[in-house]
Design an enzyme around this catalytic site. Sequence first.
Site, mmCIF file in Angstrom:
data_model
loop_
_atom_site.group_PDB
_atom_site.id
_atom_site.type_symbol
_atom_site.label_atom_id
_atom_site.label_comp_id
_atom_site.label_asym_id
_atom_site.label_seq_id
_atom_site.Cartn_x
_atom_site.Cartn_y
_atom_site.Cartn_z
ATOM 1 N N GLU A 169 41.189 32.772 26.958
ATOM 2 C CA GLU A 169 41.880 33.874 27.635
ATOM 3 C C GLU A 169 42.942 34.463 26.730
ATOM 4 O OE1 GLU A 169 43.540 33.095 31.516
ATOM 5 O OE2 GLU A 169 44.631 34.978 31.501
ATOM 6 N N LYS A 206 40.109 15.857 42.694
ATOM 7 C CA LYS A 206 39.422 17.097 42.308
ATOM 8 C C LYS A 206 39.100 18.024 43.486
ATOM 9 C CE LYS A 206 37.527 14.571 38.418
ATOM 10 N NZ LYS A 206 36.399 13.976 37.753
ATOM 11 N N ASP A 243 40.543 15.371 32.014
ATOM 12 C CA ASP A 243 39.419 15.789 32.857
ATOM 13 C C ASP A 243 39.746 17.175 33.416
ATOM 14 O OD1 ASP A 243 37.506 16.181 34.793
ATOM 15 O OD2 ASP A 243 37.518 14.097 35.464
ATOM 16 N N HIS A 298 48.011 42.803 28.568
ATOM 17 C CA HIS A 298 46.616 42.349 28.634
ATOM 18 C C HIS A 298 45.691 43.312 27.913
ATOM 19 C CE1 HIS A 298 45.847 38.614 30.784
ATOM 20 N NE2 HIS A 298 47.049 38.790 31.308
#
Length: 630
Positions: free
Chosen positions: A307, A439, A515, A613
Amino acid sequence: MNATALTYNPTPAHFSLNARIFYSRIKQPSPTSETNARRPSSPLTATTHFLMDLRRRLPPKPPSATVLNHQKAVSNGENRSSSSTKTGLIDRSPSPVPKASDALPLPLYLTNGIFFTLFFSVAYYLLHRWRDKIRSSTPLHVVTLSELAAIVSLIASFIYLLGFFGIDFVQSFITTARSEEDSFVLEGEVEQHSEPKPRIMDPIPSLALASEEDEEIVKSVVCGSVPSYSLESKLGDCLRAASIRRQALERTTGRSLLGLPLEGLDYESILGQCCEMPVGYVQIPVGIAGPLLLNGCEYMVPMATTEGCLVASTNRGCKAIFASGGATAILLKDGMTRAPVVRFATAERASQLKFFLEDAINFDTLSVIFNKSSRFARLQNIQCSIAGKNLYIRFTCSTGDAMGMNMVSKGVQNVLDFLQNDFPDMDVIGISGNFCSDKKPAAVNWIEGRGKSVVCEAVITEDIVKKVLKTTVHGLVELNMLKNLTGSAIAGSLGGFNAHAANIVSAVFIATGQDPAQNIESSHCITMMEPVNNGKDLHISVTMPSIEVGTVGGGTQLASQSACLNLLGVKGASSESPGSNARLLASVVAGSVLAGELSLMSAIAAGQLVKSHMKYNRSNRDMAAIASSV
Ligand code: ADP
């Protein structure tokens, strides 16, 4: 193996290479040159080189389709093995075998016919002449001109025929010698044992040796007679297994994996640990934000992301924090959780177990049972929740420098086995009953915490808010209240009272081998901004109750992730104080989130978000120029 792949097909490029080699030899005949020094000096091998030179002068044959494919692959910068995976073949084209007939100006059959005829006709003529001389008692040494010519022709044709059959005989030796040399080449001795030869691609010795065998295995995987998952154990070579699996995958799907690298990863290191049935690896750029001044120490923070703007923005936040004297991180809690679900016949029996587990008298016994799982596992707490006759038991334990899921699961299993003695009617439905909660977004993590709970704060001076962040304290405080607090409340957010904590958490997680799926609860964060020092300066804090990180186990031991941990000074297990590396990593994550929040919120407050951006995400302009303009 495809016959085409075994045929030598010199291309024009290779022919010019041959020509260069040939002419360079003419120009540099010095026996002390490296090429010549490597040349074998026996007459037999000298003949070989002579014949090879002759062969190199012959015009090239057009390249075969296979060769063209390989050439294309090479020109695309691919290595041998990746292109071999595309074609399913590893090129082992032998170098040309030189023939004596290459030196003849006429076709071989014509030359042979001429010399045979000449030999026998002059022999016949001379024998006749010999008989006539004996009959006429003429001395044999008295020869006419025609007899002399016949004798010369006989000798010449004899030399030719002897040479022809003799060289053919020698040729058979040369061929044997060459095939021995080739197998030597395949064993990886290219540099020492052969002079430069035109090759379509440089061989990778181990793969080249096994290519025919590999081709058979690929076929077996494609037809299903060899399971893809068994390749590593069958072959004992993880890279080869990945290469074969990849080829089989490309053939069965008809889709190319061109662009997905195969080589460059230690497949042994992921075996049984990180990834099953590998066919390559994905590349993610790693950027650096920092220095992040946290608790008086400076950290350069690795961030793996695709990104645009993210690293630059976090870097700007670090700059503002640094200029304001740094941030402070405090670890509030450190405990990984696992919650099995057990069922009884009645809610009453489930309640009895709940009371038993929550009774302080039983805790020591249960701790001893639980802690047997690891020398680093220390049971901290047991929290129960009932749903009818089902009981959810949330165990919390410290796990040293490991993120701890394996460790805590083993401890839980020990306790369940123990409880079965006193509660034989307990039915263990699952080692995880989602009250853990791993998660998934869950209020229990947000409220109780999971992994490391960290709060991090900084006071950013008015001056820095203006100069570095290009906004005002008032503007930031107002935006934070309406966006991160009110806006998220309106949205019914769970732990999402922040601008983009998940961006920074994910990038640091990927870089350091965490993770990535645990980003869900690890990104729970409430960002607070308040004016301080009579409203002049900004107090900013991030509170993150469930940062789940480790510096041992899982992906942390892989080479690149380990390097990023090393950069932060938290690689592996801490020998002085087990768990301190993982705790420091959690603090760095929180500090980086603080920097990210500060910068993004400032950009929004200043109305710069879209503009920046557009700069970083959509533009092709030079990044250095952009960074210097921020
Ligand atoms: P996780 O529990 O996060 O899945 P693993 O079980 O893969 O982690 O890795 C933890 C392993 O590392 C355990 O076997 C543990 O004994 C070992 N280990 C070595 N040093 C440490 C340490 N300082 N902290 C935690 N575990 C450690």
